[in-house]
Design a protein around this motif. Structure first.
Motif, short mmCIF file in Angstrom:
data_model
loop_
_atom_site.label_atom_id
_atom_site.label_comp_id
_atom_site.label_asym_id
_atom_site.label_seq_id
_atom_site.Cartn_x
_atom_site.Cartn_y
_atom_site.Cartn_z
N LEU A 66 -33.94 40.90 40.23
CA LEU A 66 -35.15 40.82 41.01
C LEU A 66 -34.79 40.83 42.49
O LEU A 66 -33.80 40.21 42.91
N TRP A 78 -45.97 44.09 37.89
CA TRP A 78 -45.19 43.06 38.58
C TRP A 78 -45.91 42.52 39.82
O TRP A 78 -45.56 41.45 40.32
N LEU A 106 -39.34 41.45 42.75
CA LEU A 106 -39.71 42.71 42.10
C LEU A 106 -38.47 43.35 41.50
O LEU A 106 -37.34 43.12 41.98
N ILE A 129 -41.22 39.68 32.30
CA ILE A 129 -42.31 39.43 33.22
C ILE A 129 -43.12 38.22 32.74
O ILE A 129 -43.35 38.05 31.55
N SER A 166 -47.34 39.33 38.52
CA SER A 166 -46.44 38.43 37.80
C SER A 166 -46.39 37.07 38.49
O SER A 166 -46.65 36.94 39.69
N CYS A 171 -41.19 49.32 37.51
CA CYS A 171 -41.90 48.39 36.62
C CYS A 171 -40.96 47.52 35.79
O CYS A 171 -41.42 46.76 34.93
N GLY A 172 -39.66 47.62 36.01
CA GLY A 172 -38.73 46.72 35.33
C GLY A 172 -38.55 46.98 33.86
O GLY A 172 -38.37 46.03 33.08
N TYR A 194 -43.72 37.18 41.33
CA TYR A 194 -44.12 37.81 42.59
C TYR A 194 -45.17 36.97 43.32
O TYR A 194 -45.12 36.82 44.55
#
Length: 524
Positions: free
Chosen positions: A465, A142, A470, A502, A145, A203-204, A148
């Motif tokens: 997010l 991320w 993030l 992402i 990304s 890390c989502g 971000y």
């Protein structure tokens, strides 16, 4: 294609929209493009392509081995893999090639999964950042990304040092990064105090820690036998349930697995939570909890209430002692488990061998990093005859009280507990390393290790997010061996929040060498 969930790509394979070989090649291509993340210790390119070709032949005949047939997966490098190096990211095991597969690895392969490689981790899974590894730290996808980077462009003060990347969390940081960076569709991690859920949150991705005893630990190089659980990392709750269905069940090679047969289950697409009771533990309002995570935790409770669920405040009074209790029990078992690495039968052996005692000492000093040696020393101290009752026995008693707290809450009618997973979104590397490993682990695992102490299933999923663009994640903790109920509730909330995929900038812009002191991941 790489952005699909496991469920979606399995359908694409069956419908012939993509072949297993083509899918494998795309994942390998993206592994190369995202090498700067350092997610992989070993990339098993030749093995993966051969497995994909075999899967393609089966598809052409109209045959399939199961729901994972032809699906690219990755495995944390503390699971034994036959003929493939298994290092635990430690000098002690560098170059070690096991003669067998861990049971969970073998189950994946038996279902036709395509092994892309072994993923990076904190040495012997002792850490919460994936920074204490001989292969160099893992970088959070991320941090590269589009979301971000756009935020950073608007707020240059957030990125004064372009080399200061975001951590993944740990210890299964490589596994989380491999799924988040679209190089595989599922990955195996391990979870002793939050090592699957912590990096999944940063890390989502979805991180599932099953009930202790539901999955075999045979071939998982042990950290803490009484708490270790193979973990599952995927992009959706449904995918986690699919992988769980493949891995669950009794293993004669692991006496801690329950003998009752495990029945794989599927999750409904239409979910009604009106008969669900969600518990909110008051003790989880911990110091240091960010305002953003608190806000989304509150929002989640409100969404459940609006949908007709019953939301109640509950108390887990002994959780305030859990992290200290965990430290005593963890280090005590580490001291016992690490005794096998003496340089005699396998692993690193020192050339300083003037006597047996000197060889032992020099081997362990050279083979283990400071973190591992520190935990061994702490554990041996707690296990000394004069300290055994004072520390180890007392910690076991506290552990029972922690477990009883959960049992009491669930027996009162609560179906699942809703908590934060981490105190904040992902930290920057420079901020993270200001504290020692012990302090960092206590901070990062504050919401997760209680489930390990009680042996309960828990799952984390990304819900939004943050202001920095993030991932923010929440955790659901369920009753033992009731993974279907737990994941059904989690899937309902996943449907409400619709977390975004992402979006990478041109990853070629970020390909750079690590500092000279950091070793890059090797490929085979």
């Amino acid at each position: 294609m790489l952005g699909l969930t496991l469920r979606e790509v399995a359908l694409a394979l069956r419908e012939g929209k993509v072949s297993p070989t083509e899918l494998c090649q795309r994942c390998l291509h993206f592994i190369r493009k995202t090498k700067f993340l350092n997610a992989y210790v070993t990339v098993t390119e030749e093995i993966a392509l051969k497995q994909a070709e075999q899967a393609e032949k089966r598809f052409l005949k109209g045959e399939t081995l199961g729901p994972l047939d032809g699906i690219p997966i990755a495995v944390k490098d503390n699971f034994s893999t036959a003929s493939i190096q298994t290092t635990c990211a430690s000098q002690m095991l560098k170059g070690y090639i096991p003669p067998f597969n861990a049971t969970v690895v073998q189950k994946l392969l038996d279902q036709g999964a395509v092994l892309m490689g072994k993923t990076n981790l904190d040495e012997f899974a002792m850490g919460s950042g994936s920074t204490d590894t001989i292969f160099g730290p893992v970088r959070n996808p991320w941090g590269y990304s589009r979301q971000y980077q756009e935020r950073c462009a608007q707020n240059p003060e957030d990125t004064k040092d372009s080399s200061d990347w975001l951590i993944t969390g740990g210890s299964s940081g490589g596994s989380a990064a491999s799924v988040a960076s679209l190089t595989c569709f599922a990955s195996l991690g391990s979870d002793t105090g939050g090592s699957t859920r912590n990096p999944a949150a940063n890390c989502g991705v979805v991180g599932l820690k099953p009930t202790y005893g539901l999955l075999s630990r045979h071939g998982l190089i042990p950290l803490v036998n009484s708490m270790d659980v193979p973990g599952i990392l995927t992009r959706s709750v449904h995918d986690a349930a699919t992988v769980l269905g493949v891995l669950g069940g009794h293993d004669p090679k692991d006496s801690t697995t329950v003998p009752e047969p495990f029945k794989p289950f599927s999750l409904p697409d239409e979910i009604d939570v009106r008969n669900v009771c969600v518990g909110i533990p008051r003790e989880y309002h911990a110091p240091g909890l960010s305002k953003e995570i608190l806000a989304h935790w509150t929002k989640a409770a409100e969404l459940f209430e609006k949908a007709g669920a019953r939301v109640v405040e509950v108390s887990l009074p002994h959780t305030q002692h859990s992290i200290v209790c965990y430290h005593v029990l963890c280090t005590a078992e580490v001291a016992s488990n690490m005794a096998r690495f003496d340089g005699l039968e396998y692993g690193h052996r020192s050339t300083i061998d003037s006597s047996t005692e000197v060889m032992y000492a020099s081997t362990r000093h050279e083979g283990f990093n400071d973190v591992v040696r520190g935990r061994i020393l702490s554990g041996n101290y707690f296990l000394l005859k004069q300290n055994y009752d004072r520390y180890f026995v007392k910690a076991q008693k506290v552990r029972r009280l922690i477990s009883n707290d959960f049992m009491k809450v669930f027996s009162s009618g609560v179906d699942v507990l809703l908590t934060p997973t981490t105190l904040s979104d992902a930290s920057r590397y420079s901020e993270f390393i200001k504290e020692d490993n012990r302090t960092r682990s206590a901070q990062e695992d504050i919401f997760t290790q209680c489930a390990n102490m009680a042996g309960l299933p828990a799952v984390t999923l990304p819900v939004a997010l943050s202001e920095r663009n993030l991932p923010i994640s929440l955790q659901f903790i369920g009753q033992g061996f009731r993974e279907k109920n737990l994941l059904t509730v989690a899937k309902w909330y996943e449907q409400q929040v619709k977390f975004p995929l992402i979006e990478f900038q041109d990853v070629a812009d970020h390909v750079s060498e690590f500092p000279k002191k950091t070793k890059s991941a090797s490929a085979s």
